[in-house]
Design a protein around this motif. Structure first.
Motif, mmCIF file in Angstrom:
data_model
loop_
_atom_site.group_PDB
_atom_site.id
_atom_site.type_symbol
_atom_site.label_atom_id
_atom_site.label_comp_id
_atom_site.label_asym_id
_atom_site.label_seq_id
_atom_site.Cartn_x
_atom_site.Cartn_y
_atom_site.Cartn_z
ATOM 1 N N PRO A 98 10.290 5.554 9.221
ATOM 2 C CA PRO A 98 10.805 4.769 8.094
ATOM 3 C C PRO A 98 9.795 4.559 6.967
ATOM 4 O O PRO A 98 10.177 4.438 5.811
ATOM 5 N N GLU A 99 8.517 4.536 7.267
ATOM 6 C CA GLU A 99 7.504 4.306 6.234
ATOM 7 C C GLU A 99 7.283 5.529 5.341
ATOM 8 O O GLU A 99 6.672 5.427 4.284
ATOM 9 N N VAL A 100 7.756 6.675 5.772
ATOM 10 C CA VAL A 100 7.607 7.901 4.980
ATOM 11 C C VAL A 100 8.748 7.966 3.971
ATOM 12 O O VAL A 100 9.902 8.087 4.342
ATOM 13 N N GLN A 101 8.405 7.880 2.694
ATOM 14 C CA GLN A 101 9.417 7.870 1.642
ATOM 15 C C GLN A 101 9.811 9.263 1.192
ATOM 16 O O GLN A 101 10.967 9.502 0.882
ATOM 17 N N THR A 102 8.844 10.169 1.103
ATOM 18 C CA THR A 102 9.159 11.535 0.692
ATOM 19 C C THR A 102 8.395 12.517 1.564
ATOM 20 O O THR A 102 7.285 12.238 2.023
ATOM 21 N N VAL A 103 9.017 13.670 1.773
ATOM 22 C CA VAL A 103 8.412 14.778 2.515
ATOM 23 C C VAL A 103 8.543 16.003 1.626
ATOM 24 O O VAL A 103 9.660 16.401 1.295
ATOM 25 N N GLU A 104 7.414 16.562 1.226
ATOM 26 C CA GLU A 104 7.433 17.727 0.346
ATOM 27 C C GLU A 104 6.678 18.873 1.007
ATOM 28 O O GLU A 104 5.519 18.712 1.399
ATOM 29 N N HIS A 105 7.344 20.003 1.151
ATOM 30 C CA HIS A 105 6.710 21.213 1.676
ATOM 31 C C HIS A 105 6.036 21.880 0.486
ATOM 32 O O HIS A 105 6.699 22.226 -0.489
ATOM 33 N N VAL A 106 4.708 22.039 0.532
ATOM 34 C CA VAL A 106 3.963 22.505 -0.634
ATOM 35 C C VAL A 106 3.116 23.722 -0.304
ATOM 36 O O VAL A 106 2.855 24.032 0.866
ATOM 37 N N LEU A 107 2.667 24.383 -1.344
ATOM 38 C CA LEU A 107 1.784 25.528 -1.228
ATOM 39 C C LEU A 107 0.390 25.062 -1.624
ATOM 40 O O LEU A 107 0.221 24.391 -2.636
ATOM 41 N N GLY A 108 -0.603 25.383 -0.837
ATOM 42 C CA GLY A 108 -1.968 24.986 -1.150
ATOM 43 C C GLY A 108 -2.749 24.691 0.105
ATOM 44 O O GLY A 108 -2.452 25.224 1.183
ATOM 45 N N LEU A 109 -3.734 23.820 -0.021
ATOM 46 C CA LEU A 109 -4.599 23.486 1.093
ATOM 47 C C LEU A 109 -3.812 22.876 2.256
ATOM 48 O O LEU A 109 -4.099 23.135 3.421
ATOM 49 N N TYR A 110 -2.819 22.055 1.935
ATOM 50 C CA TYR A 110 -2.005 21.403 2.960
ATOM 51 C C TYR A 110 -0.600 21.977 2.952
ATOM 52 O O TYR A 110 -0.144 22.524 1.957
ATOM 53 N N ASP A 111 0.089 21.833 4.067
ATOM 54 C CA ASP A 111 1.451 22.338 4.199
ATOM 55 C C ASP A 111 2.495 21.341 3.703
ATOM 56 O O ASP A 111 3.549 21.733 3.230
ATOM 57 N N TYR A 112 2.186 20.054 3.856
ATOM 58 C CA TYR A 112 3.122 19.004 3.469
ATOM 59 C C TYR A 112 2.406 17.912 2.704
ATOM 60 O O TYR A 112 1.228 17.636 2.928
ATOM 61 N N ARG A 113 3.156 17.283 1.816
ATOM 62 C CA ARG A 113 2.689 16.106 1.095
ATOM 63 C C ARG A 113 3.689 14.997 1.403
ATOM 64 O O ARG A 113 4.894 15.164 1.205
ATOM 65 N N LEU A 114 3.179 13.893 1.917
ATOM 66 C CA LEU A 114 4.019 12.758 2.291
ATOM 67 C C LEU A 114 3.664 11.557 1.424
ATOM 68 O O LEU A 114 2.494 11.333 1.121
ATOM 69 N N ARG A 115 4.672 10.787 1.071
ATOM 70 C CA ARG A 115 4.444 9.497 0.418
ATOM 71 C C ARG A 115 4.780 8.448 1.462
ATOM 72 O O ARG A 115 5.928 8.381 1.943
ATOM 73 N N VAL A 116 3.783 7.638 1.816
ATOM 74 C CA VAL A 116 3.921 6.664 2.900
ATOM 75 C C VAL A 116 3.666 5.272 2.331
ATOM 76 O O VAL A 116 2.696 5.066 1.601
ATOM 77 N N VAL A 117 4.521 4.317 2.679
ATOM 78 C CA VAL A 117 4.297 2.923 2.298
ATOM 79 C C VAL A 117 3.949 2.123 3.547
ATOM 80 O O VAL A 117 4.389 2.441 4.654
ATOM 81 N N ALA A 118 3.112 1.096 3.342
ATOM 82 C CA ALA A 118 2.716 0.221 4.447
ATOM 83 C C ALA A 118 2.476 -1.180 3.886
ATOM 84 O O ALA A 118 2.278 -1.359 2.685
ATOM 85 N N ARG A 119 2.491 -2.146 4.770
ATOM 86 C CA ARG A 119 2.278 -3.527 4.331
ATOM 87 C C ARG A 119 0.858 -3.749 3.822
ATOM 88 O O ARG A 119 0.639 -4.453 2.852
ATOM 89 N N VAL A 153 0.847 -1.194 0.000
ATOM 90 C CA VAL A 153 0.000 0.000 0.000
ATOM 91 C C VAL A 153 0.885 1.248 0.000
ATOM 92 O O VAL A 153 1.818 1.347 0.800
ATOM 93 N N THR A 154 0.580 2.157 -0.914
ATOM 94 C CA THR A 154 1.228 3.467 -0.928
ATOM 95 C C THR A 154 0.135 4.512 -0.779
ATOM 96 O O THR A 154 -0.876 4.469 -1.470
ATOM 97 N N VAL A 155 0.361 5.452 0.133
ATOM 98 C CA VAL A 155 -0.627 6.490 0.415
ATOM 99 C C VAL A 155 0.058 7.847 0.351
ATOM 100 O O VAL A 155 1.154 8.023 0.885
#
Length: 151
Positions: free
Chosen positions: A93-114, A66-68
């Motif tokens: 460790p499950e967080v693959q990327t951390v992106e500081h973004v402009l918009g509705l949210y402050d951050y966008r994370l790519r998270v993997v899970a089993r 699962v990638t979220v």
């Protein structure tokens, strides 16, 4: 900005598809000698056009099915530093990327899970307990296509 010609663009496209190719193999495809190809690659690296080579792992084959993508809004602006949040989220460790973004949210994370239950555990126990974590929006990845770069 670097003055790149058509050969540089072809070289970058070939490296974007497979960065493991040798300068000799690339040169043969582009009609260049191995040393000329190597010099072009070095020039592009020194100019910062090529920032490095990445190993891309297949998360699913490693048991992470699962990638979220999470949009995270900080709850306490001004009371929690961005650096504190970034440092804390980068330690998960499950967080693959951390992106500081402009918009509705402050951050966008790519998270993997089993699986989804594992993702819920990561979300509740790790991400929602981060300093300043507020509203969160989750988008589950269904499929992914690798798109060509800007060249």
């Amino acid at each position: 900005m670097i003055d790149a010609d058509d050969i540089d663009a072809k070289l970058l496209r070939a490296l974007a598809r497979d960065a493991n190719q040798s300068a000799g193999a690339l040169g043969r495809r582009l009609g260049l000698s191995q040393p000329a190809t190597w010099r072009r690659i070095k020039r592009l690296e020194e100019a910062g056009v090529i920032r490095g080579k990445q190993l891309r792992l297949n998360a699913e084959k490693l048991g992470f099915g699962v990638t979220v993508f999470l949009g995270v809004k900080l709850a306490l602006r001004g009371r929690v530093s961005l650096e504190d949040f970034e440092r804390a989220v980068a330690a998960i460790p499950e967080v693959q990327t951390v992106e500081h973004v402009l918009g509705l949210y402050d951050y966008r994370l790519r998270v993997v899970a089993r699986d989804l239950a594992d993702f819920e555990r990561v979300l509740r126990r790790r991400i929602m307990t981060l300093p300043g974590a507020g509203d969160v929006e989750a988008n589950v990845l269904l499929s992914e296509e690798r798109l060509a770069g800007p060249l």
